[in-house]
Scaffold this motif. Sequence first.
Motif, PDB file in Angstrom:
ATOM      1  N   HIS A 113      -6.355  -1.299  -4.224  1.00 27.00           N
ATOM      2  CA  HIS A 113      -5.625  -2.370  -3.530  1.00 27.00           C
ATOM      3  C   HIS A 113      -4.243  -2.587  -4.156  1.00 27.00           C
ATOM      4  CE1 HIS A 113      -4.698  -6.235  -1.701  1.00 27.00           C
ATOM      5  NE2 HIS A 113      -4.551  -6.763  -2.929  1.00 27.00           N
ATOM      6  N   HIS A 114      -4.171  -2.601  -5.478  1.00 23.29           N
ATOM      7  CA  HIS A 114      -2.879  -2.802  -6.143  1.00 23.29           C
ATOM      8  C   HIS A 114      -1.957  -1.610  -5.914  1.00 23.29           C
ATOM      9  CE1 HIS A 114      -3.859  -6.560  -7.962  1.00 23.29           C
ATOM     10  NE2 HIS A 114      -4.833  -6.067  -8.745  1.00 23.29           N
ATOM     11  N   ARG A 115      -2.498  -0.426  -5.869  1.00 21.20           N
ATOM     12  CA  ARG A 115      -1.663   0.749  -5.613  1.00 21.20           C
ATOM     13  C   ARG A 115      -1.099   0.725  -4.190  1.00 21.20           C
ATOM     14  NH1 ARG A 115      -4.834   6.064  -6.969  1.00 21.20           N
ATOM     15  NH2 ARG A 115      -2.801   6.942  -6.362  1.00 21.20           N
ATOM     16  N   LYS A 116      -1.905   0.330  -3.248  1.00 22.34           N
ATOM     17  CA  LYS A 116      -1.421   0.244  -1.863  1.00 22.34           C
ATOM     18  C   LYS A 116      -0.369  -0.848  -1.715  1.00 22.34           C
ATOM     19  CE  LYS A 116      -3.143  -0.250   2.863  1.00 22.34           C
ATOM     20  NZ  LYS A 116      -4.342  -0.472   3.707  1.00 22.34           N
ATOM     21  N   LYS A 117      -0.596  -1.970  -2.373  1.00 21.53           N
ATOM     22  CA  LYS A 117       0.374  -3.064  -2.318  1.00 21.53           C
ATOM     23  C   LYS A 117       1.681  -2.670  -3.009  1.00 21.53           C
ATOM     24  CE  LYS A 117       0.261  -8.088  -2.573  1.00 21.53           C
ATOM     25  NZ  LYS A 117      -0.536  -9.263  -3.003  1.00 21.53           N
TER      26      LYS A 117
END
Length: 412
Positions: free
Chosen positions: A156-160
Motif C-alpha cells: 500500500h505504501h509503495r503504491k501511494k
Amino acid sequence: MAFAGLKKQINKANQFMNEKIGGVEGTKLDDEFVEMERKTDIMCELVEELQLKTKEFLHPNPASRAKMSAVKGIGKLSGQAKAATYPQPEGVLGETMIAYGRKIGEDNLYASALIESGESMKQIADIKYNLDDNIKMNVLEPLHQLSTKDIKEVQHHRKKLQGRRLDFDCKKRKKDKDDEIKLAEDKFAESLHLAQMGMHNLLDNDVEQISQLATFAENLVDYHRQCTEILEVLATTLQEKKNEAASLPRPEFVPKTLSDLGVMDTLNGGLPSTNISATTPQRSPYGSPARSPVHTPTHTPQYPGSSPLPSPMNPGQPNWEPLFPPGGPPRSANASPLPSPMKSPARSPMMQSPAAVALYDFEPENPGELAFNEGDTINLTQRIDENWFEGSLNGKSGMFPVSYVNVTNPLP
C-alpha cells in the motif's frame, strides 16, 4: 476537497502518459531503494509460494485438497463453517488392512499380521495429523499474517508513493504555485519514508523467519522419530509372526473329487457313487454316456430252443439258453460216435475265446469306441467296468456298452 482529489488523479494520469509516451523523465529514486523494492517483490512471491507448497506437502492429494476447498467454500456461503479433514493415506491403508484382516479371521496368522500392520498405519496417521496442526500453527499462520498484514501494508505504501511522485512531478513540470508544489513534495517525502521503513522491516526479519523454519524442522524430526519407533515395533512383531508361521506343521492337502462329493462328473468321466437303475443313462469312463441303441427292435428276437434275448431296458431277463439239451444234439443211427471235426474244441479256437454277439447297431461318438452292427461277433478283451467292455472286430479294437451285446463266451 473532492475537486482537489479529482485534480490529483488528473495530474497523475497526465504525468504517467507523458513519461510513457512523451519521454518525460520523472523523479528518480536511488539504486538502494530500487534494490530494496526488488527484494520486497521476491519476498512477496516467496511467502505466497511457501504457503501453497507447504499445504501441498502436508496434503499431497490434489483431489482431496479440491474437495476440502469446495466444502469450505460452501460452508462460508451457507454461514456454517464445516471443518473438512484431509484423509491421510496411512490411515486409509490402515483401515483397509484391518477390515480385510477381520474378514479373513483373527485366528489366521496372516490376518493377525494384517491387523497389526493396519493399527500401526493408523497410529502413523494420527501422528501425521499432529504434524499438520503444529505446522499450521507455527508456520502457516505466521506466513498468513505476514502476507495479509505486513506485506499488504508495504504494498500500500509503495503504491501511494508512486501516485504522490507522479502528482509532484506533474505540478513541478507545470510550474504550479509554490505552495501546491511544496505540499505535493511533503506528501511525496512522507510516502517515501513509510515505504522504505515498511520494506526494511519486512526484509530485516531474519530471526522470526529462521525460527519458523527451525520449528518446521523440529516438527518433522519428531514426526519421523515417532514413525520410526512404531515401524520398528511392527517389524519385530511381523518377524515373530513369520517365524511362528514357518514353525507350524504343514498337513498334506488332498483335494476332493466329485466322487467324494457324490457328484457325477460328466466332463471328466467320473462314475456315480451310488447304484443307479438300468433306465439311468450310463457313462463312459472317457466322458461319453452309454447311448440308447441306434436301432431298437420292436420285438425281442427269438432263437430255437432258447429264451428271449435280454433287452437294454430290461437287463434283468435271463440270457438265452443253449440250442440243444445238455446231452448234445440228437444223432442219427448212422452217425459216427466220434465228434465232428467242426465241433472239436481243438479245431474251433474262435468259439473258445471270449466273445459276444451284437444285439443292436452301435455308432461311436468318442475316440476309442468300437463300431459294430447287429449280429456281429465281437472278441472280448477285457471288462472295463460294470457298463463297458473292450473288444475287437475286423482288426479294430475299442470299447462298447455292455447292454448292446449278448456274451456268448464270457471272459475268464
